[in-house]
Scaffold this motif. Structure first.
Motif, PDB file in Angstrom:
ATOM      1  N   ALA A 112      18.922 -23.519  18.554  1.00  0.00           N
ATOM      2  CA  ALA A 112      19.965 -22.648  19.107  1.00  0.00           C
ATOM      3  C   ALA A 112      19.377 -21.359  19.662  1.00  0.00           C
ATOM      4  O   ALA A 112      19.951 -20.751  20.548  1.00  0.00           O
ATOM      5  CB  ALA A 112      20.980 -22.319  18.021  1.00  0.00           C
ATOM      6  N   HIS A 113      18.242 -20.964  19.129  1.00  0.00           N
ATOM      7  CA  HIS A 113      17.684 -19.678  19.532  1.00  0.00           C
ATOM      8  C   HIS A 113      16.197 -19.639  19.213  1.00  0.00           C
ATOM      9  O   HIS A 113      15.755 -20.237  18.239  1.00  0.00           O
ATOM     10  CB  HIS A 113      18.407 -18.556  18.762  1.00  0.00           C
ATOM     11  CG  HIS A 113      17.890 -17.216  19.108  1.00  0.00           C
ATOM     12  ND1 HIS A 113      16.837 -16.638  18.448  1.00  0.00           N
ATOM     13  CD2 HIS A 113      18.256 -16.361  20.080  1.00  0.00           C
ATOM     14  CE1 HIS A 113      16.581 -15.460  19.000  1.00  0.00           C
ATOM     15  NE2 HIS A 113      17.434 -15.273  19.984  1.00  0.00           N
ATOM     16  N   ILE A 114      15.450 -18.892  20.046  1.00  0.00           N
ATOM     17  CA  ILE A 114      14.017 -18.720  19.761  1.00  0.00           C
ATOM     18  C   ILE A 114      13.742 -17.224  19.589  1.00  0.00           C
ATOM     19  O   ILE A 114      14.183 -16.402  20.392  1.00  0.00           O
ATOM     20  CB  ILE A 114      13.145 -19.271  20.911  1.00  0.00           C
ATOM     21  CG1 ILE A 114      13.429 -20.762  21.119  1.00  0.00           C
ATOM     22  CG2 ILE A 114      11.659 -19.064  20.613  1.00  0.00           C
ATOM     23  CD1 ILE A 114      12.670 -21.383  22.275  1.00  0.00           C
ATOM     24  N   GLY A 115      13.022 -16.896  18.537  1.00  0.00           N
ATOM     25  CA  GLY A 115      12.613 -15.512  18.318  1.00  0.00           C
ATOM     26  C   GLY A 115      11.094 -15.463  18.224  1.00  0.00           C
ATOM     27  O   GLY A 115      10.472 -16.400  17.706  1.00  0.00           O
ATOM     28  N   TYR A 118      10.565 -19.708  31.251  1.00  0.00           N
ATOM     29  CA  TYR A 118       9.834 -20.971  31.055  1.00  0.00           C
ATOM     30  C   TYR A 118      10.669 -21.963  30.251  1.00  0.00           C
ATOM     31  O   TYR A 118      10.667 -23.151  30.510  1.00  0.00           O
ATOM     32  CB  TYR A 118       8.546 -20.743  30.261  1.00  0.00           C
ATOM     33  CG  TYR A 118       7.366 -20.230  31.076  1.00  0.00           C
ATOM     34  CD1 TYR A 118       7.308 -20.363  32.445  1.00  0.00           C
ATOM     35  CD2 TYR A 118       6.294 -19.625  30.427  1.00  0.00           C
ATOM     36  CE1 TYR A 118       6.229 -19.883  33.165  1.00  0.00           C
ATOM     37  CE2 TYR A 118       5.202 -19.142  31.145  1.00  0.00           C
ATOM     38  CZ  TYR A 118       5.188 -19.273  32.517  1.00  0.00           C
ATOM     39  OH  TYR A 118       4.119 -18.803  33.216  1.00  0.00           O
ATOM     40  N   LEU A 119      11.353 -21.444  29.237  1.00  0.00           N
ATOM     41  CA  LEU A 119      12.041 -22.342  28.298  1.00  0.00           C
ATOM     42  C   LEU A 119      13.510 -22.551  28.650  1.00  0.00           C
ATOM     43  O   LEU A 119      14.196 -23.353  28.020  1.00  0.00           O
ATOM     44  CB  LEU A 119      11.919 -21.811  26.871  1.00  0.00           C
ATOM     45  CG  LEU A 119      10.491 -21.823  26.336  1.00  0.00           C
ATOM     46  CD1 LEU A 119      10.365 -20.974  25.090  1.00  0.00           C
ATOM     47  CD2 LEU A 119      10.042 -23.249  26.044  1.00  0.00           C
ATOM     48  N   ASP A 120      13.977 -21.785  29.637  1.00  0.00           N
ATOM     49  CA  ASP A 120      15.343 -21.925  30.101  1.00  0.00           C
ATOM     50  C   ASP A 120      16.356 -21.704  28.976  1.00  0.00           C
ATOM     51  O   ASP A 120      17.345 -22.421  28.866  1.00  0.00           O
ATOM     52  CB  ASP A 120      15.511 -23.322  30.735  1.00  0.00           C
ATOM     53  CG  ASP A 120      16.696 -23.330  31.671  1.00  0.00           C
ATOM     54  OD1 ASP A 120      17.079 -22.243  32.117  1.00  0.00           O
ATOM     55  OD2 ASP A 120      17.240 -24.427  31.932  1.00  0.00           O
ATOM     56  N   MET A 121      16.060 -20.757  28.126  1.00  0.00           N
ATOM     57  CA  MET A 121      17.013 -20.355  27.090  1.00  0.00           C
ATOM     58  C   MET A 121      16.638 -18.950  26.603  1.00  0.00           C
ATOM     59  O   MET A 121      15.499 -18.528  26.788  1.00  0.00           O
ATOM     60  CB  MET A 121      17.035 -21.354  25.930  1.00  0.00           C
ATOM     61  CG  MET A 121      15.835 -21.323  25.017  1.00  0.00           C
ATOM     62  SD  MET A 121      15.969 -22.540  23.735  1.00  0.00           S
ATOM     63  CE  MET A 121      17.339 -21.923  22.779  1.00  0.00           C
ATOM     64  N   PRO A 122      17.595 -18.224  26.036  1.00  0.00           N
ATOM     65  CA  PRO A 122      17.254 -16.861  25.630  1.00  0.00           C
ATOM     66  C   PRO A 122      16.201 -16.799  24.536  1.00  0.00           C
ATOM     67  O   PRO A 122      16.245 -17.583  23.582  1.00  0.00           O
ATOM     68  CB  PRO A 122      18.583 -16.291  25.124  1.00  0.00           C
ATOM     69  CG  PRO A 122      19.523 -17.411  25.059  1.00  0.00           C
ATOM     70  CD  PRO A 122      18.970 -18.593  25.761  1.00  0.00           C
ATOM     71  N   ILE A 142       7.584 -15.788  10.550  1.00  0.00           N
ATOM     72  CA  ILE A 142       8.321 -16.862  11.252  1.00  0.00           C
ATOM     73  C   ILE A 142       9.785 -16.886  10.842  1.00  0.00           C
ATOM     74  O   ILE A 142      10.659 -17.103  11.669  1.00  0.00           O
ATOM     75  CB  ILE A 142       7.706 -18.291  11.128  1.00  0.00           C
ATOM     76  CG1 ILE A 142       6.926 -18.527   9.861  1.00  0.00           C
ATOM     77  CG2 ILE A 142       6.917 -18.650  12.322  1.00  0.00           C
ATOM     78  CD1 ILE A 142       6.319 -19.922   9.793  1.00  0.00           C
ATOM     79  N   TYR A 143      10.046 -16.612   9.576  1.00  0.00           N
ATOM     80  CA  TYR A 143      11.454 -16.549   9.140  1.00  0.00           C
ATOM     81  C   TYR A 143      12.189 -15.488   9.957  1.00  0.00           C
ATOM     82  O   TYR A 143      13.245 -15.720  10.515  1.00  0.00           O
ATOM     83  CB  TYR A 143      11.544 -16.162   7.658  1.00  0.00           C
ATOM     84  CG  TYR A 143      11.541 -17.326   6.695  1.00  0.00           C
ATOM     85  CD1 TYR A 143      12.709 -18.024   6.430  1.00  0.00           C
ATOM     86  CD2 TYR A 143      10.382 -17.706   6.038  1.00  0.00           C
ATOM     87  CE1 TYR A 143      12.715 -19.072   5.524  1.00  0.00           C
ATOM     88  CE2 TYR A 143      10.378 -18.759   5.140  1.00  0.00           C
ATOM     89  CZ  TYR A 143      11.547 -19.429   4.884  1.00  0.00           C
ATOM     90  OH  TYR A 143      11.556 -20.473   3.998  1.00  0.00           O
ATOM     91  N   GLY A 144      11.594 -14.301   9.985  1.00  0.00           N
ATOM     92  CA  GLY A 144      12.271 -13.177  10.635  1.00  0.00           C
ATOM     93  C   GLY A 144      12.442 -13.413  12.125  1.00  0.00           C
ATOM     94  O   GLY A 144      13.509 -13.145  12.682  1.00  0.00           O
ATOM     95  N   ALA A 145      11.393 -13.933  12.781  1.00  0.00           N
ATOM     96  CA  ALA A 145      11.489 -14.198  14.222  1.00  0.00           C
ATOM     97  C   ALA A 145      12.624 -15.185  14.464  1.00  0.00           C
ATOM     98  O   ALA A 145      13.468 -14.998  15.343  1.00  0.00           O
ATOM     99  CB  ALA A 145      10.163 -14.752  14.739  1.00  0.00           C
ATOM    100  N   ALA A 146      12.673 -16.229  13.648  1.00  0.00           N
ATOM    101  CA  ALA A 146      13.722 -17.247  13.821  1.00  0.00           C
ATOM    102  C   ALA A 146      15.099 -16.631  13.591  1.00  0.00           C
ATOM    103  O   ALA A 146      16.030 -16.870  14.356  1.00  0.00           O
ATOM    104  CB  ALA A 146      13.495 -18.395  12.844  1.00  0.00           C
ATOM    105  N   LEU A 147      15.205 -15.793  12.573  1.00  0.00           N
ATOM    106  CA  LEU A 147      16.530 -15.302  12.179  1.00  0.00           C
ATOM    107  C   LEU A 147      17.049 -14.160  13.059  1.00  0.00           C
ATOM    108  O   LEU A 147      18.191 -13.738  12.897  1.00  0.00           O
ATOM    109  CB  LEU A 147      16.507 -14.885  10.704  1.00  0.00           C
ATOM    110  CG  LEU A 147      16.305 -16.091   9.771  1.00  0.00           C
ATOM    111  CD1 LEU A 147      16.091 -15.636   8.350  1.00  0.00           C
ATOM    112  CD2 LEU A 147      17.467 -17.064   9.852  1.00  0.00           C
ATOM    113  N   MET A 148      16.216 -13.705  14.010  1.00  0.00           N
ATOM    114  CA  MET A 148      16.732 -12.702  14.951  1.00  0.00           C
ATOM    115  C   MET A 148      17.912 -13.270  15.731  1.00  0.00           C
ATOM    116  O   MET A 148      18.737 -12.546  16.253  1.00  0.00           O
ATOM    117  CB  MET A 148      15.634 -12.284  15.937  1.00  0.00           C
ATOM    118  CG  MET A 148      14.675 -11.290  15.367  1.00  0.00           C
ATOM    119  SD  MET A 148      13.717 -10.502  16.661  1.00  0.00           S
ATOM    120  CE  MET A 148      12.605 -11.822  17.159  1.00  0.00           C
ATOM    121  N   GLY A 149      17.967 -14.607  15.805  1.00  0.00           N
ATOM    122  CA  GLY A 149      19.040 -15.245  16.584  1.00  0.00           C
ATOM    123  C   GLY A 149      20.314 -15.452  15.799  1.00  0.00           C
ATOM    124  O   GLY A 149      21.329 -15.855  16.347  1.00  0.00           O
TER     125      GLY A 149
END
Ligand code: PGA
Length: 545
Positions: free
Chosen positions: A308-311, A342-346, A537-544
């Motif tokens: 759903a999201h990339i951080g 590049y990834l065509d998503m936010p 990685i947890y935090g980057a992921a959870l920014m979304g």
């Protein structure tokens, strides 16, 4: 989007739909294809809110004569017990209202367990035999309960294979209560096909819609087979298609943590479980190649997980969405913009220390706290400020706590300033002072450890402290004094619920925390990071989230 999810050599097909309407039409399409291929198909049917849209479309298709139910036989998954057919909450009533009375199926070909059977056991046996003698179910439609049940096969230590009478769990009674006026009216028991009955269906479609199915879908996809989520058993069936809408499924986030030597990738689900983790080497020389490597790996992961999201967490300074990092080929790089296109998503980019702080705040040591300051002690001192469960970034660069001035005109720092906190309280500062003390105190334990190893590091200094070396103790006391002074300043400014410490030196645990607490004036809890190197990685992921 169609994905194939592998589980131990078995494949579950996943049709990921934009919304409930698409889910309903995809499911109806599969039923229609089944009827076209075999007009006398035996269907296993489900009730509940989820298949209503599918039934509506099947009715329309039947009216337009696109599909024919005249030779179809049906068996329903379950029925409350006891309940009369006339009760508007009975599944007999539901099926009549939503499908049977509106299509050309012959009433004698529809089979639903008798909710008023005197002998429920005999009724279940009769039902099993009828399925058998009809040639078995060709296509079974299933919903999934929030507790992972299919039919009314409730989570339990053991699961029943055959059609049976079962008590309903509190979670199911609660979920079913939305259909009843009074909670007391919700049936406490039901007759249901067993796991074996469902399993013998040649083909199964499992429908899941809505945010309240988020957690169970994630459990289904990411846990091993277990009887406390009965739907996980479906992983062993050779032909199961999970049809999900985004609200039920899009609960997985991809976190990327860029480091000087490796880039870590992790998929975190809505229950905050790290369901996938891998890493690649960092290309430190070429910006285009580095961004390309990240994008390629993200794409590869997105083929397996509907993200759903990339951080992304990166070292360095972020200003106006441009990243500058000394040890990486980022020189005012518009990382967020480039990766998003590049990834065509936010894609959201933040400083890696901020990401680690968010990870700890949401699912690590700071889980119970709203406002935390995370202090990463290493070669320098990094920091992350979490206010109200969100990263405080300032204009993009907040949290550079290692460079707050602790000594006017003090030691020179690589940032160009003097007297920065990290020059006194980082591990490098501790090692620098310890090595000086070792040289100055030739009779000390610290000196002999230094001589033996040719250098000192955090671990060796703790070894000298263990041996009660006075030279090491003096260096460590001075170190703690500076570390505590910075922590106290931060507490005075932010008044956080908690301070979380991370970095290699925190491996010393209580040997660091207990003496440190003697120097810190505030009584705010100071904890050690629990996610360790995965916090980023947890935090980057959870920014979304
Ligand atoms: P629901 O029920 O479609 O109403 O969510 C599904 C189930 O409990 O199996």
């Amino acid at each position: 989007m169609i994905l194939s999810i592998e589980w131990g050599g078995f494949f579950m097909k996943l049709i990921l739909c934009e919304d409930y309407d698409e889910l309903s039409s995809k499911a109806a399409q599969i039923v229609a294809e089944q009827l076209k291929a075999k007009p006398d198909s035996v269907l296993g049917l489900a009730t509940g809110a989820t298949p209503v849209g599918m039934y509506r479309i099947l009715v329309q298709m039947n009216r337009k004569k696109e599909i024919d139910f005249s030779k179809v036989k049906s068996f329903n998954l379950d029925e409350y017990y006891p309940i009369s057919d006339a009760n508007t909450q009975s599944y007999h009533y539901f099926m009549k209202e939503n499908l049977f009375s509106k299509i050309d199926i012959l009433p004698e070909n529809t089979h639903i367990l008798n909710g008023l059977a005197d002998d429920p056991e005999a009724e279940c046996e009769r039902f099993e035999e009828m399925i058998e003698s009809s040639g078995g179910i060709d296509l079974q439609v299933l919903g999934i309960g929030q507790n992972g049940h299919i039919g009314f096969n409730e989570p339990s230590v053991t699961l029943n294979s055959k059609t049976h009478l079962t008590p309903l769990t509190e979670s199911t009674i609660n979920a079913n209560s939305r259909f009843f006026e009074r909670y007391e009216d919700v049936p406490r028991q039901a007759l249901t096909m067993g796991m074996g009955t469902i399993f013998r269906a040649k083909k199964i479609i499992l429908l899941a819609s809505g945010e309240n199915k988020n957690k169970v879908v994630s459990e289904l996809m990411n846990s091993d087979i277990n009887t406390s989520v009965p739907a996980t058993m479906l992983k062993l069936h050779p032909d199961v298609t999970l049809i999900c809408d985004k609200t039920a499924y899009m609960s997985q986030y991809l976190g990327v943590d860029i480091g000087g030597t490796e880039i870590k990738f992790g998929v975190v689900d809505s229950s905050h479980k790290l369901v996938h983790r891998e890493s690649i080497q960092t290309n430190c020389t070429n910006e285009k190649k580095l961004i390309g490597d990240i994008a390629d790996k993200c794409r590869e992961i997105m083929e397996k997980y509907p993200i759903a999201h990339i951080g992304v967490g990166t070292p360095g300074i972020i200003h106006d969405n441009k990243v500058a990092a000394v040890n990486l080929p980022f020189n005012n790089t518009e990382l967020e913009k480039k990766l998003s296109s590049y990834l065509d998503m936010p894609v959201k980019v933040s400083n890696d220390a901020n990401c680690a702080a968010l990870g700890e705040a949401v699912c690590g040591a700071g889980k119970s706290a709203k406002n935390i300051i995370m202090i990463t002690i290493g070669t320098g001192i990094g920091g992350g400020i979490i206010i109200g469960g969100k990263i405080y970034q300032g204009r993009g660069n907040a949290g550079e706590i290692g460079h707050m001035c602790i000594q006017i005109g003090g030691k020179e720092c690589s940032c160009g300033l003097r007297g920065c906190w990290e020059r006194y309280a980082s591990v490098s500062a501790l090692v620098e002072n310890a090595e000086k003390a070792a040289k100055d105190n030739v009779d000390s334990v610290l000196h002999s450890i230094y001589n033996k190893n040719g250098e000192l590091n955090g671990k060796l200094i703790f070894e000298a402290l263990e041996k009660k070396c006075p030279a090491a103790q003096a260096v460590f006391s001075e170190y703690l004094h500076y570390l505590a002074a910075g922590i106290d300043s931060l507490i005075l400014i932010f008044d956080p619920d908690m301070i979380v410490l991370s970095g290699g030196i925190t491996g010393a645990g209580d040997k660091l925390i207990n003496p440190l607490l003697k120097y810190v004036k505030s009584d705010i809890p100071i904890k050690i990071s629990s996610l360790k190197s995965d916090a980023g990685i947890y935090g980057a992921a959870l920014m979304g989230e």
